[in-house]
Design an enzyme around this catalytic site. Sequence first.
Site, PDB file in Angstrom:
ATOM      1  N   HIS A  72       0.670  -0.786  -0.104  1.00  0.00           N
ATOM      2  CA  HIS A  72       0.014   0.085   0.151  1.00  0.00           C
ATOM      3  C   HIS A  72       1.511   1.275  -0.283  1.00  0.00           C
ATOM      4  CE1 HIS A  72      -3.124   3.234   1.762  1.00  0.00           C
ATOM      5  NE2 HIS A  72      -4.114   2.225   1.588  1.00  0.00           N
TER       6      HIS A  72
ATOM      7  N   LYS B 127     -10.513  -0.129  10.466  1.00  0.00           N
ATOM      8  CA  LYS B 127     -11.015  -1.047   9.787  1.00  0.00           C
ATOM      9  C   LYS B 127     -11.056  -2.271  10.720  1.00  0.00           C
ATOM     10  CE  LYS B 127      -7.748   0.031   6.517  1.00  0.00           C
ATOM     11  NZ  LYS B 127      -8.468   0.263   5.002  1.00  0.00           N
TER      12      LYS B 127
ATOM     13  N   CYS C  43      -4.695   2.849  -3.386  1.00  0.00           N
ATOM     14  CA  CYS C  43      -3.763   3.427  -3.271  1.00  0.00           C
ATOM     15  C   CYS C  43      -2.371   1.961  -3.326  1.00  0.00           C
ATOM     16  CB  CYS C  43      -3.900   3.331  -1.611  1.00  0.00           C
ATOM     17  SG  CYS C  43      -5.869   4.909  -1.474  1.00  0.00           S
TER      18      CYS C  43
END
Lengths: 119, 403
Positions: free
Chosen positions: B118, B221, B361
């Site tokens: 990422h 998350k 990303c």
Amino acid sequence: MIPYEEVILEHWRNPRNKGRLPAPDVDVVEANPLCGDVIRLQLEVRDGRVKDVRFDGRGCAISQAAASLLTEMIKGKTIPDLKGFSDQELLTALGGVVKTRLSCALLPLRALKKALSSL
Amino acid sequence: MMDLAKVRADFPIFQKERPLVYLDSAATSQRPVQVIEAVSEFYRKKNANVHRGIYSLAAEATELYEEARAKVAGLIGAAPEEVVFTHGTTEALNLAAFSLGELLVGRGDEILVTAMEHHANLIPWQLLAKRKAARLVPVGITPEGELDLGELARRISPRTKIVALVHVSNVLGTINPVAEVAELARRVGAKLVVDAAQSAPHMPLDVRELGADLLTFSGHKMLGPTGIGVLWARGELLSEMPPFLVGGEMIREVWLDHATWADPPAKFEAGTPPFAQAVGLGAAVDYLSSLGMEKVRQHDLALTAKALEGLLSRDYVTVYGPKDPERRGGVIAFNLRGIHPHDVATLLDQEGIAIRAGHHCAQPLHRLLDIPASCRVSFYLYNSMEEVDLFLSALDRVWEALR
């Protein structure tokens, strides 16, 4: 299930003025880095009017259809006319676009503004 | 097995009139009422700044904040003083790059990264390499979308000071062999930094077993609030690392011209920390622990296996990453032949199905896959097998409409 107006699907499947001009007066590329949409716009200008126009690109149905439609809308128009071309004008012609996709629809218009500013 | 109906009833967002099929938990999870209430109750009854006040309300708030730290530590097999609260994984990785960089990296040294990182676990290392005149050494992936461990073994050397590795790829879903990489890093004396943003919420995780030196993840998350993340590092390493953000509360003594630092974790928690969010994260950890992380993993796995089978059986779909669900987290990236991911996502949205479309990303990875963008579905403990069926049949309608 299709939230796109028929005009979008029709232009996406049968793009107008797609390709390259042999000797464009202006040739610009505009991209949306978020999704990888790319529009290349070429104009041939005579006596202050868009005599001919081509676009090329890749990306989603909305961006490509908007580019196709835009080329039809600007052909024959004068440069001062085009400087006043608004976002709303294009969105209306597209039959409306969901708000999450406005940046796709307006990418070709950004390319046009860039082209005009480099004339 | 988990009682799915009971779990779903805990999530107010699924009580809406129009059913929501939420398949974007890799971006952010939804939150159960237990977490929402914990944050709300904190603000209503316990709110005071932590580690500052002498009055009893402040002491109570501090206690709750430190309790949350202990809960997070318990979840990952760490000691509480090894757990630093940050504002998210991105801040945690920036902290890691700055602080480890100051401690370990000099001219000509090397930092290993992988092609599936990422941006948050890539750009901080790019800037560090530039600052220190060090070299960023990228390691590729196999055609199956797994880490090329052979290439990593060839590229790691005594010049390698840091290895930065994602535990579960947020695009390919690949579960990386962290313990094996840790062993390779240990042999050359490099420190291993693990981005666990997609793994900590979804599977049992023990930092000692993994063998990492530093590990990061986000609260939002894993059912927790936004604005809170976790950095774990081995106690002895954390003590040696210089601070990143500096200011209030991270000091021992301050003079006009210099200062000394508090012990970790305070050394890395400058300014007012996100304490209400920490309390919310503590409630999220309680929720996950009461279900059991192994059950959460098994639930993800069942959904992933079903979705993967469905996607692989459709000839108009290309799936990226491992074909074996056991080698994946609950994340699947894919494309429909000749159709842009944004069109797929917009059409699915018409049926109340929320998926992600874009580069997630991870631009270098998409460039490697030679695609501008991809569609991504990701699952969590509140998703059902019926939702996977709904998604797959809706995908067929997208294909029919746009092919």
